[in-house]
Design a protein around this motif. Structure first.
Motif, short mmCIF file in Angstrom:
data_model
loop_
_atom_site.label_atom_id
_atom_site.label_comp_id
_atom_site.label_asym_id
_atom_site.label_seq_id
_atom_site.Cartn_x
_atom_site.Cartn_y
_atom_site.Cartn_z
N VAL A 1 0.82 -1.20 -0.26
CA VAL A 1 -0.21 0.01 0.09
C VAL A 1 0.83 1.27 0.04
O VAL A 1 2.04 1.47 0.92
CB VAL A 1 -1.08 0.09 1.31
CG1 VAL A 1 -1.79 1.16 1.33
CG2 VAL A 1 -1.79 -1.33 1.40
N SER A 2 0.58 2.19 -0.90
CA SER A 2 1.19 3.65 -0.80
C SER A 2 0.91 4.33 0.61
O SER A 2 0.18 3.95 1.26
CB SER A 2 0.73 4.51 -1.83
OG SER A 2 0.82 3.97 -3.24
N PRO A 3 1.86 5.00 0.76
CA PRO A 3 1.97 6.30 1.77
C PRO A 3 0.65 6.77 1.87
O PRO A 3 0.05 7.20 0.73
CB PRO A 3 2.99 6.89 1.94
CG PRO A 3 4.05 6.30 1.00
CD PRO A 3 3.07 5.14 0.04
N ILE A 4 -0.40 6.84 3.03
CA ILE A 4 -1.36 7.90 3.18
C ILE A 4 -1.15 8.98 4.00
O ILE A 4 -0.86 8.66 5.04
CB ILE A 4 -2.66 6.62 3.62
CG1 ILE A 4 -2.67 5.63 3.07
CG2 ILE A 4 -3.84 7.72 3.45
CD1 ILE A 4 -3.09 5.68 1.37
N PRO A 5 -1.54 10.27 3.51
CA PRO A 5 -1.23 11.28 4.53
C PRO A 5 -2.06 10.95 5.98
O PRO A 5 -3.33 10.41 5.91
CB PRO A 5 -2.00 12.37 3.70
CG PRO A 5 -1.91 12.30 2.59
CD PRO A 5 -2.15 10.72 2.29
N MET A 6 -1.57 11.36 6.83
CA MET A 6 -2.29 11.37 8.49
C MET A 6 -3.41 12.32 8.60
O MET A 6 -3.71 12.32 9.92
CB MET A 6 -1.00 11.13 9.33
CG MET A 6 -0.67 9.73 9.71
SD MET A 6 -1.90 8.63 9.99
CE MET A 6 -2.07 9.31 11.65
N HIS A 7 -3.74 13.23 7.86
CA HIS A 7 -4.52 14.23 8.54
C HIS A 7 -5.93 13.89 7.91
O HIS A 7 -6.11 13.09 6.99
CB HIS A 7 -4.40 15.62 7.71
CG HIS A 7 -4.39 15.65 6.34
ND1 HIS A 7 -5.34 15.90 5.65
CD2 HIS A 7 -3.19 15.74 5.46
CE1 HIS A 7 -4.84 15.89 4.39
NE2 HIS A 7 -3.76 15.75 4.20
N GLY A 8 -7.13 14.68 8.50
CA GLY A 8 -8.44 14.42 8.21
C GLY A 8 -8.91 12.84 8.16
O GLY A 8 -8.36 12.02 9.24
N LEU A 9 -9.40 12.22 7.11
CA LEU A 9 -9.68 11.17 7.00
C LEU A 9 -8.51 10.09 6.84
O LEU A 9 -8.60 8.88 7.01
CB LEU A 9 -10.80 10.83 5.80
CG LEU A 9 -12.01 11.11 6.17
CD1 LEU A 9 -13.06 10.90 4.98
CD2 LEU A 9 -13.04 10.35 7.23
N GLY A 10 -7.61 10.42 6.57
CA GLY A 10 -6.13 9.69 6.49
C GLY A 10 -5.82 8.98 7.94
O GLY A 10 -5.45 8.06 7.69
N ALA A 11 -6.23 9.74 8.75
CA ALA A 11 -5.98 8.92 10.27
C ALA A 11 -6.87 7.77 10.35
O ALA A 11 -6.57 6.75 10.78
CB ALA A 11 -6.37 10.04 11.53
N ALA A 12 -8.18 7.66 9.79
CA ALA A 12 -8.92 6.53 10.07
C ALA A 12 -8.42 5.48 8.84
O ALA A 12 -8.49 4.29 9.35
CB ALA A 12 -10.38 6.82 9.68
N ILE A 13 -8.00 5.97 7.67
CA ILE A 13 -7.50 5.08 6.82
C ILE A 13 -6.36 4.45 7.15
O ILE A 13 -6.00 2.99 7.19
CB ILE A 13 -7.37 5.67 5.37
CG1 ILE A 13 -8.59 6.27 4.61
CG2 ILE A 13 -6.72 4.78 4.53
CD1 ILE A 13 -8.61 7.30 3.69
N ASN A 14 -5.31 4.98 7.94
CA ASN A 14 -4.09 4.58 8.29
C ASN A 14 -4.42 3.74 9.64
O ASN A 14 -3.68 2.67 9.60
CB ASN A 14 -3.16 5.57 8.65
CG ASN A 14 -2.24 6.22 7.61
OD1 ASN A 14 -1.78 5.50 6.78
ND2 ASN A 14 -2.47 7.59 7.17
N ASP A 15 -5.27 3.88 10.49
CA ASP A 15 -5.65 3.13 11.52
C ASP A 15 -6.12 1.83 11.05
O ASP A 15 -5.63 0.79 11.55
CB ASP A 15 -6.79 3.89 12.43
CG ASP A 15 -7.27 2.88 13.39
OD1 ASP A 15 -6.89 2.68 14.47
OD2 ASP A 15 -8.26 2.28 13.36
N ARG A 16 -7.20 1.62 10.06
CA ARG A 16 -7.39 0.27 9.47
C ARG A 16 -6.33 -0.59 8.95
O ARG A 16 -6.15 -1.59 9.04
CB ARG A 16 -8.56 0.48 8.63
CG ARG A 16 -9.84 1.27 8.95
CD ARG A 16 -10.25 0.80 10.29
NE ARG A 16 -11.45 1.40 10.74
CZ ARG A 16 -11.58 2.55 11.53
NH1 ARG A 16 -10.55 3.25 11.77
NH2 ARG A 16 -12.67 3.08 12.00
#
Length: 313
Positions: free
Chosen positions: A289-304
């Protein structure tokens, strides 16, 4: 595997789904986040069927779904924090953890024996219609086997659960695509799980930062198991390049088997996350998986994604 019946998104389907819930059966219902595996939250035996169908640890609590704030007040002790956040974000992808009322009637398994319970008012019109037709609280974790990728379409539910669920109320794809944000709303407000509503929006409504759950604490809300939302194969995160034999999941201007959002839109990425993971998991290859930014909904995506990639217990 045999498949459960599909109920249409009309009054006849809603009526049948409510009838099944009253009988103590399990019904998968669409919410704006993911499909939920619903049961009457007051029926001990029906709630036990959720844990049996999912293979879910009994120490992992469930979310209770209700149609509105007045219904929520019947089951939990309301607080000022709850009032502020519910006014701003309900119906919607926000779950509040609050103390159970002594006369709530909620089955103990729902709260995993805790003195608090997680409650949400979903925004999906079919979920709303079913809750009002049923006339009671519906306990509903994600409608998949425990630890697997969450379901955002009726097909995902059928493939994961088969006839462990009596019926699926077919609302098509879920628009948000990641589970609700969970906030402890008694005492100091704390973020227990990132989700469909960014923490920044919650903090703006409250007028101050949220406290953050310490990862070493005991489980106090759904979605806190270290290994969760997991494909069958391994998941490699923050991949700057691809390795031979991997199924690739991109973000932004990246050439990949599937891309969460070629334009870098985190809302689009959240909506696509579980569907794309299901598709790549079916290839039988490890997933990068590519890196995902950690702001906004990115925090939820990275958590999952971090839970999907965690070592399996």
């Amino acid at each position: 595997m045999s498949h459960p019946s599909r109920l249409s998104a009309d009054q006849s389907g809603i009526t049948e789904a409510a009838r099944l819930l009253r009988q103590g059966a399990l019904v998968a219902l669409p919410t704006e986040t993911v499909y939920g595996l619903g049961a009457d939250a007051r029926n001990d035996r029906a709630v036990a069927r959720i844990f049996e169908a999912k293979g879910r640890p009994s120490f992992n609590p469930l979310i209770v779904h209700v149609p509105d704030v007045d219904a929520a007040r019947a089951y939990v002790q309301w607080t000022r924090t709850a009032e502020i956040l519910a006014s701003a974000f309900w119906p919607g992808a926000l779950t509040l953890v609050l103390p159970l009322r002594a006369d709530s009637g909620i089955a103990p398994l729902v709260s995993a024996g805790l003195a608090t319970v997680a409650v949400r008012v979903p925004a999906h019109p079919l979920a709303q219609a079913l809750l009002r037709e049923f006339g009671g609280p519906v306990a509903a974790p994600s409608a998949n086997r425990s630890g697997q990728i969450s379901p955002t379409t009726p097909d995902h539910v059928a493939q994961s659960l088969g006839t462990r669920v009596a019926a699926i109320l077919d609302g098509g794809p879920c628009p948000v695509g990641v589970e609700s944000t969970i906030v402890e709303a008694s005492g100091t407000p704390r973020l227990l799980r990132p989700g469909g509503i960014p923490a920044e929006a919650l903090e703006q409504a409250l007028g101050h930062p949220l406290a953050i759950r310490d990862g070493s604490e005991a489980i106090s809300a759904p979605g806190q198991l270290r290994s969760h939302y997991a494909p069958a194969e391994t998941v490699r995160l923050n991949a700057a390049d691809w390795r031979e034999g991997e199924a690739t999941l991109g973000f932004g201007k990246v050439a990949a088997d599937l891309n969460l959002s070629p334009s870098g839109d985190l809302t689009e990425a959240a909506a696509n996350l579980f569907g794309h993971l299901h598709t790549l998991d079916a290839t039988g290859r490890p997933i990068a998986v590519s890196p995902i930014p950690m702001h906004g909904l990115g925090a939820a995506i990275n958590d999952r994604l971090s839970r999907a990639a965690a070592p399996r217990d």
